[in-house]
Design a protein around this motif. Sequence first.
Motif, PDB file in Angstrom:
ATOM      1  N   TYR A  15       0.821  -1.206   0.000  1.00  0.00           N
ATOM      2  CA  TYR A  15       0.000   0.000   0.000  1.00  0.00           C
ATOM      3  C   TYR A  15       0.860   1.264   0.000  1.00  0.00           C
ATOM      4  CZ  TYR A  15      -3.367  -3.466   1.669  1.00  0.00           C
ATOM      5  OH  TYR A  15      -4.157  -4.571   1.807  1.00  0.00           O
ATOM      6  N   PRO A  16       0.372   2.334  -0.622  1.00  0.00           N
ATOM      7  CA  PRO A  16       1.156   3.557  -0.691  1.00  0.00           C
ATOM      8  C   PRO A  16       1.008   4.450   0.548  1.00  0.00           C
ATOM      9  CG  PRO A  16      -0.824   3.783  -2.005  1.00  0.00           C
ATOM     10  CD  PRO A  16      -0.855   2.400  -1.420  1.00  0.00           C
ATOM     11  N   ASP A  17       0.326   3.981   1.583  1.00  0.00           N
ATOM     12  CA  ASP A  17       0.033   4.837   2.723  1.00  0.00           C
ATOM     13  C   ASP A  17       0.172   3.993   3.986  1.00  0.00           C
ATOM     14  OD1 ASP A  17      -0.801   7.120   4.014  1.00  0.00           O
ATOM     15  OD2 ASP A  17      -2.939   6.574   3.929  1.00  0.00           O
ATOM     16  N   LYS A  18       0.228   4.616   5.162  1.00  0.00           N
ATOM     17  CA  LYS A  18       0.465   3.797   6.350  1.00  0.00           C
ATOM     18  C   LYS A  18      -0.798   3.315   7.053  1.00  0.00           C
ATOM     19  CE  LYS A  18       1.280   7.267   9.937  1.00  0.00           C
ATOM     20  NZ  LYS A  18       2.252   7.853  10.846  1.00  0.00           N
ATOM     21  N   LYS A  19      -1.957   3.833   6.662  1.00  0.00           N
ATOM     22  CA  LYS A  19      -3.191   3.370   7.298  1.00  0.00           C
ATOM     23  C   LYS A  19      -3.693   2.010   6.793  1.00  0.00           C
ATOM     24  CE  LYS A  19      -5.431   7.511   9.031  1.00  0.00           C
ATOM     25  NZ  LYS A  19      -6.280   8.634   8.619  1.00  0.00           N
ATOM     26  N   PRO A  20      -3.645   1.760   5.481  1.00  0.00           N
ATOM     27  CA  PRO A  20      -4.273   0.536   4.970  1.00  0.00           C
ATOM     28  C   PRO A  20      -3.827  -0.772   5.626  1.00  0.00           C
ATOM     29  CG  PRO A  20      -3.674   1.962   3.166  1.00  0.00           C
ATOM     30  CD  PRO A  20      -3.117   2.594   4.385  1.00  0.00           C
ATOM     31  N   PRO A  21      -2.551  -0.925   6.051  1.00  0.00           N
ATOM     32  CA  PRO A  21      -2.196  -2.236   6.632  1.00  0.00           C
ATOM     33  C   PRO A  21      -2.959  -2.560   7.907  1.00  0.00           C
ATOM     34  CG  PRO A  21      -0.230  -0.982   6.060  1.00  0.00           C
ATOM     35  CD  PRO A  21      -1.382  -0.047   5.930  1.00  0.00           C
ATOM     36  N   VAL A  22      -3.698  -1.617   8.461  1.00  0.00           N
ATOM     37  CA  VAL A  22      -4.335  -1.873   9.750  1.00  0.00           C
ATOM     38  C   VAL A  22      -5.259  -3.095   9.692  1.00  0.00           C
ATOM     39  CG1 VAL A  22      -6.250  -0.234   9.477  1.00  0.00           C
ATOM     40  CG2 VAL A  22      -5.445  -0.792  11.722  1.00  0.00           C
ATOM     41  N   MET A  23      -6.016  -3.252   8.593  1.00  0.00           N
ATOM     42  CA  MET A  23      -6.923  -4.412   8.540  1.00  0.00           C
ATOM     43  C   MET A  23      -6.175  -5.741   8.450  1.00  0.00           C
ATOM     44  SD  MET A  23     -10.295  -2.987   6.567  1.00  0.00           S
ATOM     45  CE  MET A  23     -11.165  -4.533   6.676  1.00  0.00           C
ATOM     46  N   PRO A  24      -5.251  -5.891   7.482  1.00  0.00           N
ATOM     47  CA  PRO A  24      -4.508  -7.160   7.452  1.00  0.00           C
ATOM     48  C   PRO A  24      -3.726  -7.438   8.743  1.00  0.00           C
ATOM     49  CG  PRO A  24      -3.812  -5.699   5.649  1.00  0.00           C
ATOM     50  CD  PRO A  24      -4.991  -5.063   6.297  1.00  0.00           C
ATOM     51  N   VAL A  25      -3.167  -6.396   9.358  1.00  0.00           N
ATOM     52  CA  VAL A  25      -2.385  -6.637  10.573  1.00  0.00           C
ATOM     53  C   VAL A  25      -3.305  -7.017  11.735  1.00  0.00           C
ATOM     54  CG1 VAL A  25      -0.817  -5.598  12.256  1.00  0.00           C
ATOM     55  CG2 VAL A  25      -0.456  -5.199   9.833  1.00  0.00           C
ATOM     56  N   LEU A  26      -4.501  -6.444  11.778  1.00  0.00           N
ATOM     57  CA  LEU A  26      -5.469  -6.876  12.801  1.00  0.00           C
ATOM     58  C   LEU A  26      -5.830  -8.344  12.602  1.00  0.00           C
ATOM     59  CD1 LEU A  26      -7.883  -3.822  13.134  1.00  0.00           C
ATOM     60  CD2 LEU A  26      -6.582  -4.871  14.987  1.00  0.00           C
ATOM     61  N   TRP A  27      -5.967  -8.743  11.354  1.00  0.00           N
ATOM     62  CA  TRP A  27      -6.251 -10.163  11.067  1.00  0.00           C
ATOM     63  C   TRP A  27      -5.124 -11.041  11.591  1.00  0.00           C
ATOM     64  CZ3 TRP A  27     -10.471 -12.512  10.511  1.00  0.00           C
ATOM     65  CH2 TRP A  27     -11.530 -11.976   9.759  1.00  0.00           C
ATOM     66  N   LEU A  28      -3.894 -10.594  11.290  1.00  0.00           N
ATOM     67  CA  LEU A  28      -2.726 -11.360  11.736  1.00  0.00           C
ATOM     68  C   LEU A  28      -2.733 -11.482  13.260  1.00  0.00           C
ATOM     69  CD1 LEU A  28       0.692 -10.804  10.063  1.00  0.00           C
ATOM     70  CD2 LEU A  28       0.614 -11.154  12.505  1.00  0.00           C
ATOM     71  N   ALA A  29      -3.018 -10.354  13.923  1.00  0.00           N
ATOM     72  CA  ALA A  29      -3.011 -10.348  15.388  1.00  0.00           C
ATOM     73  C   ALA A  29      -4.117 -11.251  15.927  1.00  0.00           C
ATOM     74  CB  ALA A  29      -3.186  -8.926  15.900  1.00  0.00           C
ATOM     75  N   GLN A  30      -5.299 -11.159  15.313  1.00  0.00           N
ATOM     76  CA  GLN A  30      -6.412 -11.961  15.821  1.00  0.00           C
ATOM     77  C   GLN A  30      -6.163 -13.452  15.612  1.00  0.00           C
ATOM     78  OE1 GLN A  30     -10.454 -10.533  15.806  1.00  0.00           O
ATOM     79  NE2 GLN A  30     -11.066 -12.301  14.596  1.00  0.00           N
ATOM     80  N   ASN A  31      -5.564 -13.805  14.481  1.00  0.00           N
ATOM     81  CA  ASN A  31      -5.252 -15.215  14.242  1.00  0.00           C
ATOM     82  C   ASN A  31      -4.230 -15.723  15.252  1.00  0.00           C
ATOM     83  OD1 ASN A  31      -6.990 -15.286  12.103  1.00  0.00           O
ATOM     84  ND2 ASN A  31      -5.428 -14.904  10.561  1.00  0.00           N
TER      85      ASN A  31
END
Lengths: 183, 428
Positions: free
Chosen positions: A22-38
């Motif tokens: 992603y070209p910005d720092k906000k978008p990874p929040v969803m995939p990283v939340l998924w990673l954390a929840q898993n």
Amino acid sequence: MSQKYEFTKEELAEIEKIKAKYPDKKPPVMPVLWLAQNKFGHVEPEVQHLVAKTLDLPPAHVYGVVTFYTQYYGERKGKYVLDVCTTLTCQVCGGYEILHHLEEKLGIKAGETTEDGLFSIQSVECLGACGYAPMMQITNGVYCNHLTKEKVDKIIDDLRAGKLPEYENMPFYQHGDPEPSKS
Amino acid sequence: MNTDWKNFEPVLIPNIKDLYKIDVYEKNGGYEQLKKVFKDKKHTPESLVNEVKAANIRGRGGAGFNAGLKWSFMPKPDGGPRYIAANGDESEPGTFKDRVIFERNPHLFIEGSILAGFAMDITAVYVYIRGEYRDQINMMQKAIDDAYAKGYLGKNILKSGFDLEMYVHSGAGAYICGEESSLMESLEGKRGYPRVKPPFPAQKGLWGRPTTINNIETLANVPLVVKNGADWYTSIGAKTHPGPVLYGISGHVNRPGVYEYPTGMLITDLINDVCKGVRGGKKVKAVIPGGSSTPPLRGDSLDGVRMDADSLRTAGSMMGTAGMIVMDEDTDIVDVIWRISHFYHHESCGQCTPCRDGTGFLEKTLIKIKDGEGEMRDLDILLDLCTQMEGRTICALADAAAWPVRYAVERFREDFEKRVKKTVYAVA
């Protein structure tokens, strides 16, 4: 509750890969939340802080995202979260009967968790498996289709034994097919 | 009108074993169109947009807008990044067709996306898939990885000098993220609040850059158009709404599922022939033709109604996503409409008052009627509420919530009247 939440080196490397998409720092929040929840099984505020710190975002932003999307568990749930679909097709095909059967069997209501922490039941909105109604999803994972009370009983027994149902490849018919197409 | 639907050979999901594997897809003519465009220069970006426009692929995500026309709204390249957001959120109740593409023919979609990317000079394609489809997300990721390994994605695709990246982005359970501007907000890592338009996505989309949002099935149609030409495409199905379409049929039919047929199929053929009739030989009470937000049709008004935009408009409904729900004569319509209202109440993002409060008010009133506490005037309250919701919000969720209620009260009024108290008020 004083468990310390951290990402391992491998996970941090994975997060770097996500960021590169992603070209910005906000978008990874969803995939990283998924990673954390898993990894942790939930994204309670402490995990949200970890995600915020890792991505250099305000914790309030992460909290906002967690509370908007229903699949993020802002509080702890059972090991197996049984999401029973009760919308439209599943409703008219008996989704509520499956839900009530589960509630009776496990002795809890939708939205609650059993005392041993093994099962949570949720009544959820359409999961996109209308042709295979009634159905449920287990902990944001595998879909169980064409449910009957007997099938549900077997799934619960299997889960108690630690065995998750397998992915079901649903048939795709075309005209005149007596049997599903073999593709 | 192609009436020979029984001999229709599926093209979106052809009956080929293991087609989801890239080798099998290539052996069956897969990625050939890409080679024709990139190596043999079959098309320039402009001619490709025009070809797709002429084919009149009407968006399969619900709005039914000509895909090529949408592409032509993209401004001229200025050297900066441009994006496609492929919409696989598929959250409209009754819709379960895109998952069949993920499962059985993901490379057709990928090839279509690359062609679309070439036509609009795109930098990256983001494939937004609903979070619940965990297995399908993994399948799609695998397919994309394979396409990268073969050189169909990445830098300098097939030595053409054209670069394109493709990423999968998983949603996390929000109906509203299927709305195009909300989908972009979600991709940007925010709460999925729809944006005010204008500016339209083609002007200011993802990260303020030109963006086109297309449904997964729409993009999967593109290689077929490039291969066989726009004339072939428009010769299939209904004249004003051509092409093959994935019908997702669910509810009280003997064989529910996803079927590929031309547009313009008779609803009665789909129910009686394709799906082998209604369970238990019962009568049809109601059909919702295109996902929960499209107005329900009465079972006794289905004669001659075809599944295309024009025919359904005449009948008083919409094509939507072609996710058809069939309900038999024992169905309690009041219950069904309450559940649909509950869904929209739950999924309203809460930005606009008519929707946030209106959906809740609709649900409350319907619960009252369902529980036998309603009065005749509540039916008028429902209709009045609908009027106050329709067209007064940023996105179409309020309309989607209002239409099923409005048309159900109008078309199944006797069911509602049976459930309300016959209260008589003394007039002084």
